[in-house]
Design a protein around this motif. Structure first.
Motif, PDB file in Angstrom:
ATOM      1  N   VAL A  47      13.338  -0.312  -3.703  1.00  0.00           N
ATOM      2  CA  VAL A  47      12.975  -1.705  -3.452  1.00  0.00           C
ATOM      3  C   VAL A  47      11.539  -1.890  -3.943  1.00  0.00           C
ATOM      4  CG1 VAL A  47      14.508  -2.025  -1.465  1.00  0.00           C
ATOM      5  CG2 VAL A  47      12.139  -1.341  -1.081  1.00  0.00           C
ATOM      6  N   VAL A  48      11.228  -3.094  -4.326  1.00  0.00           N
ATOM      7  CA  VAL A  48       9.854  -3.419  -4.705  1.00  0.00           C
ATOM      8  C   VAL A  48       9.458  -4.689  -3.967  1.00  0.00           C
ATOM      9  CG1 VAL A  48      10.456  -4.738  -6.793  1.00  0.00           C
ATOM     10  CG2 VAL A  48       8.206  -3.644  -6.611  1.00  0.00           C
ATOM     11  N   THR A  49       8.254  -4.661  -3.418  1.00  0.00           N
ATOM     12  CA  THR A  49       7.731  -5.817  -2.696  1.00  0.00           C
ATOM     13  C   THR A  49       6.476  -6.319  -3.400  1.00  0.00           C
ATOM     14  OG1 THR A  49       6.280  -4.522  -1.254  1.00  0.00           O
ATOM     15  CG2 THR A  49       8.567  -4.880  -0.494  1.00  0.00           C
ATOM     16  N   ASP A  50       6.104  -7.535  -3.057  1.00  0.00           N
ATOM     17  CA  ASP A  50       4.861  -8.060  -3.603  1.00  0.00           C
ATOM     18  C   ASP A  50       3.691  -7.168  -3.187  1.00  0.00           C
ATOM     19  OD1 ASP A  50       5.094  -8.881  -0.927  1.00  0.00           O
ATOM     20  OD2 ASP A  50       4.776 -11.003  -1.368  1.00  0.00           O
ATOM     21  N   ARG A  51       3.769  -6.620  -1.997  1.00  0.00           N
ATOM     22  CA  ARG A  51       2.722  -5.712  -1.518  1.00  0.00           C
ATOM     23  C   ARG A  51       2.678  -4.435  -2.358  1.00  0.00           C
ATOM     24  NH1 ARG A  51       1.328  -1.777   2.401  1.00  0.00           N
ATOM     25  NH2 ARG A  51      -0.546  -2.365   3.531  1.00  0.00           N
ATOM     26  N   ASP A  52       3.850  -3.884  -2.716  1.00  0.00           N
ATOM     27  CA  ASP A  52       3.892  -2.713  -3.603  1.00  0.00           C
ATOM     28  C   ASP A  52       3.197  -3.022  -4.920  1.00  0.00           C
ATOM     29  OD1 ASP A  52       5.502  -1.229  -1.802  1.00  0.00           O
ATOM     30  OD2 ASP A  52       7.359  -1.910  -2.761  1.00  0.00           O
ATOM     31  N   MET A  53       3.452  -4.208  -5.431  1.00  0.00           N
ATOM     32  CA  MET A  53       2.890  -4.573  -6.725  1.00  0.00           C
ATOM     33  C   MET A  53       1.367  -4.640  -6.662  1.00  0.00           C
ATOM     34  SD  MET A  53       5.875  -7.258  -7.796  1.00  0.00           S
ATOM     35  CE  MET A  53       5.068  -7.886  -9.245  1.00  0.00           C
ATOM     36  N   THR A  55      -0.654  -3.128  -4.029  1.00  0.00           N
ATOM     37  CA  THR A  55      -1.275  -1.878  -3.584  1.00  0.00           C
ATOM     38  C   THR A  55      -1.021  -0.705  -4.513  1.00  0.00           C
ATOM     39  OG1 THR A  55       0.596  -1.319  -2.146  1.00  0.00           O
ATOM     40  CG2 THR A  55      -1.232  -2.547  -1.145  1.00  0.00           C
ATOM     41  N   ARG A  56       0.101  -0.697  -5.179  1.00  0.00           N
ATOM     42  CA  ARG A  56       0.397   0.408  -6.101  1.00  0.00           C
ATOM     43  C   ARG A  56       0.169   0.021  -7.558  1.00  0.00           C
ATOM     44  NH1 ARG A  56       6.027   1.954  -3.251  1.00  0.00           N
ATOM     45  NH2 ARG A  56       5.140   2.745  -1.309  1.00  0.00           N
ATOM     46  N   GLY A  57       0.309  -1.250  -7.867  1.00  0.00           N
ATOM     47  CA  GLY A  57       0.180  -1.696  -9.252  1.00  0.00           C
ATOM     48  C   GLY A  57      -1.232  -2.095  -9.606  1.00  0.00           C
ATOM     49  N   LEU A  58      -1.724  -3.147  -8.985  1.00  0.00           N
ATOM     50  CA  LEU A  58      -3.068  -3.619  -9.304  1.00  0.00           C
ATOM     51  C   LEU A  58      -4.127  -2.584  -8.931  1.00  0.00           C
ATOM     52  CD1 LEU A  58      -2.941  -7.383  -8.283  1.00  0.00           C
ATOM     53  CD2 LEU A  58      -2.965  -6.401 -10.575  1.00  0.00           C
ATOM     54  N   ALA A  59      -3.920  -1.910  -7.807  1.00  0.00           N
ATOM     55  CA  ALA A  59      -4.897  -0.906  -7.383  1.00  0.00           C
ATOM     56  C   ALA A  59      -5.001   0.243  -8.385  1.00  0.00           C
ATOM     57  CB  ALA A  59      -4.542  -0.376  -5.998  1.00  0.00           C
ATOM     58  N   LYS A  60      -3.920   0.519  -9.096  1.00  0.00           N
ATOM     59  CA  LYS A  60      -3.927   1.560 -10.139  1.00  0.00           C
ATOM     60  C   LYS A  60      -4.247   0.967 -11.508  1.00  0.00           C
ATOM     61  CE  LYS A  60      -0.451   4.525  -7.993  1.00  0.00           C
ATOM     62  NZ  LYS A  60       0.899   5.087  -8.165  1.00  0.00           N
ATOM     63  N   GLN A  61      -4.570  -0.313 -11.514  1.00  0.00           N
ATOM     64  CA  GLN A  61      -4.888  -1.051 -12.733  1.00  0.00           C
ATOM     65  C   GLN A  61      -3.746  -1.050 -13.740  1.00  0.00           C
ATOM     66  OE1 GLN A  61      -8.708   0.468 -14.009  1.00  0.00           O
ATOM     67  NE2 GLN A  61      -9.744  -0.637 -12.361  1.00  0.00           N
ATOM     68  N   LEU A  62      -2.510  -1.092 -13.222  1.00  0.00           N
ATOM     69  CA  LEU A  62      -1.343  -1.206 -14.101  1.00  0.00           C
ATOM     70  C   LEU A  62      -1.265  -2.627 -14.635  1.00  0.00           C
ATOM     71  CD1 LEU A  62       1.385   0.713 -12.041  1.00  0.00           C
ATOM     72  CD2 LEU A  62       0.037   1.564 -13.966  1.00  0.00           C
ATOM     73  N   GLN A  63      -0.731  -2.779 -15.807  1.00  0.00           N
ATOM     74  CA  GLN A  63      -0.561  -4.084 -16.434  1.00  0.00           C
ATOM     75  C   GLN A  63       0.817  -4.643 -16.072  1.00  0.00           C
ATOM     76  OE1 GLN A  63      -3.163  -5.504 -18.183  1.00  0.00           O
ATOM     77  NE2 GLN A  63      -4.226  -3.693 -17.419  1.00  0.00           N
ATOM     78  N   GLY A  64       1.032  -5.903 -16.347  1.00  0.00           N
ATOM     79  CA  GLY A  64       2.306  -6.551 -16.080  1.00  0.00           C
ATOM     80  C   GLY A  64       3.463  -5.941 -16.850  1.00  0.00           C
ATOM     81  N   SER A  65       3.148  -5.219 -17.936  1.00  0.00           N
ATOM     82  CA  SER A  65       4.192  -4.577 -18.721  1.00  0.00           C
ATOM     83  C   SER A  65       4.640  -3.240 -18.123  1.00  0.00           C
ATOM     84  CB  SER A  65       3.714  -4.351 -20.157  1.00  0.00           C
ATOM     85  OG  SER A  65       2.553  -3.541 -20.157  1.00  0.00           O
ATOM     86  N   ALA A  66       3.923  -2.752 -17.111  1.00  0.00           N
ATOM     87  CA  ALA A  66       4.328  -1.502 -16.443  1.00  0.00           C
ATOM     88  C   ALA A  66       5.701  -1.712 -15.804  1.00  0.00           C
ATOM     89  CB  ALA A  66       3.306  -1.115 -15.386  1.00  0.00           C
ATOM     90  N   SER A  67       6.434  -0.622 -15.625  1.00  0.00           N
ATOM     91  CA  SER A  67       7.788  -0.744 -15.085  1.00  0.00           C
ATOM     92  C   SER A  67       7.791  -0.825 -13.561  1.00  0.00           C
ATOM     93  CB  SER A  67       8.651   0.434 -15.533  1.00  0.00           C
ATOM     94  OG  SER A  67       8.258   1.608 -14.866  1.00  0.00           O
TER      95      SER A  67
END
Length: 145
Positions: A47-53, A55-67
């Motif tokens: 599952v993916v939540t907005d919070r995952d995106m 805390t795990r995405g932006l915090a790791k500086q992942l881009q929108g193209s990340a999976s």
């Protein structure tokens, strides 16, 4: 006693683990949700939540193209369609979760959310207690982390 199959949302908006975070964000916006089951075919893999995106995405500086796979949760708590509503509410309260995937033989059958339980006035006090406990837990997380 009612079971989950009678109460769950059967039509779920889903996403693939290889779809992008931008795709997930668009689906969340279009469907006014912060939660997406991640499936391969009909099999629930996370599952993916907005919070995952965040805390795990932006915090790791992942881009929108990340999976989606890079930020999704794959250690899932699920329930079977024949479980009782009481069992689901108890599980949601003990695990501090608002949404519970309904799975049979690995296949996503639906989602049960605290809101579904409250709207249908099924075990309203239990749903309220679970929501209260989850909200308190989230407040502690945001205060101390």
């Amino acid at each position: 006693m009612r079971n989950i199959a009678e109460t769950m949302t059967k039509e779920c908006i889903t996403i693939s683990p290889m779809d992008s975070l931008a795709d997930a964000a668009v689906l969340m916006r279009e469907h006014d949700t912060g939660f997406l089951p991640v499936v391969e075919g009909n099999k629930l893999v996370g599952v993916v939540t907005d919070r995952d995106m965040v805390t795990r995405g932006l915090a790791k500086q992942l881009q929108g193209s990340a999976s989606v796979k890079e930020v999704m949760s794959d250690d899932l708590t699920t329930v079977k369609p024949n479980a009782s509503v009481d069992e689901a509410v108890s599980l949601m309260a003990s695990r501090q979760i608002r949404r519970l995937p309904v799975v049979e033989n690995g296949e996503l059958k639906g989602i049960i959310a605290l809101g579904d339980l409250a709207v249908q006035q099924v075990f309203v006090s239990e749903a309220g207690d679970a929501l209260s406990g989850i909200s308190e837990h989230e407040h502690r997380e945001s205060t101390y982390h």
